[in-house]
Design a protein around this motif. Structure first.
Motif, PDB file in Angstrom:
ATOM      1  N   GLY A 106      12.259 -31.442 -19.529  1.00 39.36           N
ATOM      2  CA  GLY A 106      12.358 -32.800 -19.009  1.00 39.36           C
ATOM      3  C   GLY A 106      13.376 -32.914 -17.885  1.00 39.36           C
ATOM      4  N   PRO A 107      13.600 -34.127 -17.363  1.00 39.50           N
ATOM      5  CA  PRO A 107      13.029 -35.375 -17.874  1.00 39.50           C
ATOM      6  C   PRO A 107      11.557 -35.579 -17.511  1.00 39.50           C
ATOM      7  N   ASP A 108      11.079 -34.908 -16.476  1.00 39.93           N
ATOM      8  CA  ASP A 108       9.678 -35.036 -16.102  1.00 39.93           C
ATOM      9  C   ASP A 108       8.877 -33.888 -16.689  1.00 39.93           C
ATOM     10  N   ILE A 109       7.570 -34.132 -16.824  1.00 40.27           N
ATOM     11  CA  ILE A 109       6.656 -33.103 -17.296  1.00 40.27           C
ATOM     12  C   ILE A 109       5.758 -32.720 -16.136  1.00 40.27           C
ATOM     13  N   ALA A 110       5.762 -31.463 -15.774  1.00 40.25           N
ATOM     14  CA  ALA A 110       4.953 -30.997 -14.652  1.00 40.25           C
ATOM     15  C   ALA A 110       3.476 -31.033 -15.025  1.00 40.25           C
ATOM     16  N   PRO A 111       2.607 -31.415 -14.080  1.00 42.40           N
ATOM     17  CA  PRO A 111       1.166 -31.446 -14.367  1.00 42.40           C
ATOM     18  C   PRO A 111       0.631 -30.121 -14.901  1.00 42.40           C
ATOM     19  N   GLN A 137       0.926 -37.096  -8.926  1.00 44.84           N
ATOM     20  CA  GLN A 137       1.545 -35.811  -9.264  1.00 44.84           C
ATOM     21  C   GLN A 137       0.493 -34.723  -9.414  1.00 44.84           C
ATOM     22  N   PHE A 138      -0.619 -35.045 -10.072  1.00 42.14           N
ATOM     23  CA  PHE A 138      -1.703 -34.077 -10.228  1.00 42.14           C
ATOM     24  C   PHE A 138      -2.317 -33.734  -8.870  1.00 42.14           C
ATOM     25  N   ALA A 139      -2.493 -34.744  -8.021  1.00 42.52           N
ATOM     26  CA  ALA A 139      -3.074 -34.519  -6.699  1.00 42.52           C
ATOM     27  C   ALA A 139      -2.158 -33.652  -5.842  1.00 42.52           C
ATOM     28  N   ALA A 140      -0.862 -33.952  -5.842  1.00 40.30           N
ATOM     29  CA  ALA A 140       0.097 -33.198  -5.034  1.00 40.30           C
ATOM     30  C   ALA A 140       0.196 -31.753  -5.488  1.00 40.30           C
ATOM     31  N   ALA A 141      -0.043 -31.504  -6.773  1.00 41.80           N
ATOM     32  CA  ALA A 141       0.013 -30.141  -7.308  1.00 41.80           C
ATOM     33  C   ALA A 141      -1.282 -29.374  -7.043  1.00 41.80           C
ATOM     34  N   ARG A 160       2.213 -51.294  -4.667  1.00 42.48           N
ATOM     35  CA  ARG A 160       2.167 -49.840  -4.567  1.00 42.48           C
ATOM     36  C   ARG A 160       0.707 -49.421  -4.452  1.00 42.48           C
ATOM     37  N   PRO A 161       0.416 -48.355  -3.705  1.00 37.40           N
ATOM     38  CA  PRO A 161      -0.965 -47.883  -3.621  1.00 37.40           C
ATOM     39  C   PRO A 161      -1.422 -47.288  -4.947  1.00 37.40           C
ATOM     40  N   PHE A 162      -2.722 -47.291  -5.166  1.00 35.15           N
ATOM     41  CA  PHE A 162      -3.242 -46.759  -6.421  1.00 35.15           C
ATOM     42  C   PHE A 162      -3.034 -45.249  -6.528  1.00 35.15           C
ATOM     43  N   LEU A 163      -2.837 -44.577  -5.370  1.00 30.54           N
ATOM     44  CA  LEU A 163      -2.559 -43.148  -5.368  1.00 30.54           C
ATOM     45  C   LEU A 163      -1.451 -42.877  -4.339  1.00 30.54           C
ATOM     46  N   PRO A 164      -0.198 -43.012  -4.738  1.00 31.25           N
ATOM     47  CA  PRO A 164       0.928 -42.902  -3.796  1.00 31.25           C
ATOM     48  C   PRO A 164       1.251 -41.450  -3.435  1.00 31.25           C
ATOM     49  N   LEU A 165       0.458 -40.885  -2.556  1.00 28.17           N
ATOM     50  CA  LEU A 165       0.608 -39.481  -2.185  1.00 28.17           C
ATOM     51  C   LEU A 165       1.747 -39.269  -1.198  1.00 28.17           C
ATOM     52  N   GLY A 166       2.419 -38.159  -1.348  1.00 28.00           N
ATOM     53  CA  GLY A 166       3.404 -37.734  -0.374  1.00 28.00           C
ATOM     54  C   GLY A 166       2.957 -36.469   0.328  1.00 28.00           C
ATOM     55  N   THR A 167       1.714 -36.041   0.027  1.00 30.72           N
ATOM     56  CA  THR A 167       1.133 -34.844   0.625  1.00 30.72           C
ATOM     57  C   THR A 167      -0.282 -35.160   1.090  1.00 30.72           C
ATOM     58  N   ARG A 191     -10.995 -29.458  -1.485  1.00 32.74           N
ATOM     59  CA  ARG A 191     -11.273 -28.154  -0.881  1.00 32.74           C
ATOM     60  C   ARG A 191     -10.395 -27.104  -1.526  1.00 32.74           C
ATOM     61  N   ARG A 192     -11.001 -26.080  -2.040  1.00 37.64           N
ATOM     62  CA  ARG A 192     -10.246 -24.992  -2.656  1.00 37.64           C
ATOM     63  C   ARG A 192      -9.510 -24.201  -1.586  1.00 37.64           C
ATOM     64  N   GLY A 193      -8.304 -23.775  -1.926  1.00 33.85           N
ATOM     65  CA  GLY A 193      -7.508 -23.003  -0.989  1.00 33.85           C
ATOM     66  C   GLY A 193      -6.667 -23.890  -0.084  1.00 33.85           C
ATOM     67  N   GLY A 194      -6.927 -25.187  -0.111  1.00 32.11           N
ATOM     68  CA  GLY A 194      -6.124 -26.085   0.720  1.00 32.11           C
ATOM     69  C   GLY A 194      -6.129 -27.470   0.146  1.00 32.11           C
ATOM     70  N   ALA A 195      -6.142 -27.529  -1.191  1.00 32.84           N
ATOM     71  CA  ALA A 195      -6.242 -28.819  -1.863  1.00 32.84           C
ATOM     72  C   ALA A 195      -5.042 -29.694  -1.569  1.00 32.84           C
ATOM     73  N   ALA A 196      -3.879 -29.102  -1.454  1.00 37.78           N
ATOM     74  CA  ALA A 196      -2.686 -29.910  -1.181  1.00 37.78           C
ATOM     75  C   ALA A 196      -1.762 -29.128  -0.259  1.00 37.78           C
ATOM     76  N   ASN A 197      -1.385 -29.739   0.818  1.00 38.08           N
ATOM     77  CA  ASN A 197      -0.474 -29.117   1.758  1.00 38.08           C
ATOM     78  C   ASN A 197       0.825 -29.903   1.779  1.00 38.08           C
ATOM     79  N   ARG A 198       1.878 -29.315   1.232  1.00 36.80           N
ATOM     80  CA  ARG A 198       3.147 -30.041   1.131  1.00 36.80           C
ATOM     81  C   ARG A 198       3.810 -30.164   2.491  1.00 36.80           C
TER      82      ARG A 198
END
Length: 199
Positions: A106-111, A137-141, A160-167, A191-198
């Motif tokens: 904790g305090p957070d649980i990783a997806p 969190q799941f989307a960013a991961a 707040r947006p329904f999906l507050p992405l930072g990536t 897209r696999r291989g580029g689902a999330a780009n931090r």
């Protein structure tokens, strides 16, 4: 991931829940997606706000940093179908029939920890229904294969947006329909291989 939002990106309507921005077709889509899943993952705040009940055809996994859920209607759940995922340090007093599973310090649980814990139970087909913070969190991961989003034809305040992405998440449109009531139903495939780009 399966969520509903307004045109302005709000995840809830005037009553503070998604009930006021959903539609009969959206509820049908929800049922279809749940029937194809082993487990529904949702944040504790959403359970409290929405008054969640246990899905008829899937198990329910609730993610909570504090271990607090005010879900008296979950008490009727059959044993083994509802788990409360909390950090090792969290205190938890869930309703009867809800099993506490401790995941990470904790305090957070990783997806990824959430998915690993569910996989140990044989729950590999997972649908995340939010809330916004958990879904982001799941989307960013990069852990979401498909995004199913119903957009209600409503202009509502959106704190707040329904999906507050930072990536940035790369997706392709896999399907879209619009009904006579003006609701649109969008299905995106990551897209696999580029689902999330931090950043």
């Amino acid at each position: 991931m399966n969520m509903v939002a307004t045109l302005t990106g709000a995840a809830a309507g005037g009553d503070g829940t998604s009930d006021s921005i959903t539609s009969p077709t959206d509820r049908t889509v929800l049922g279809v997606i749940r029937r194809a899943a082993d487990v529904v993952v949702v944040g504790a705040a959403t359970v409290r706000a929405e008054g969640y009940v246990v899905p008829r055809t899937a198990s329910l996994a609730i993610v909570s940093r504090t271990g607090r859920i005010d879900g008296h209607r979950l008490a009727a759940a059959s044993v083994g179908r509802v788990v409360l995922l909390v950090p090792e340090s969290a205190a938890a007093s869930p309703p009867e029939g809800v099993e506490v599973v401790r995941v990470g310090p904790g305090p957070d649980i990783a997806p990824r920890e959430v998915l690993a814990s569910l996989a140990e139970r044989g729950w590999r087909r997972v649908v995340c229904e939010g809330g916004p913070a958990l879904a982001a969190q799941f989307a960013a991961a990069g852990l979401i294969d498909e995004y199913c989003v119903t957009v209600a034809p409503s202009l509502t305040p959106a704190e707040r947006p329904f999906l507050p992405l930072g990536t940035h998440v790369e997706t392709d449109v896999a399907g879209m329909i619009v009904d006579e009531a003006g609701f649109s139903y969008l299905r995106l495939r990551a897209r696999r291989g580029g689902a999330a780009n931090r950043r």
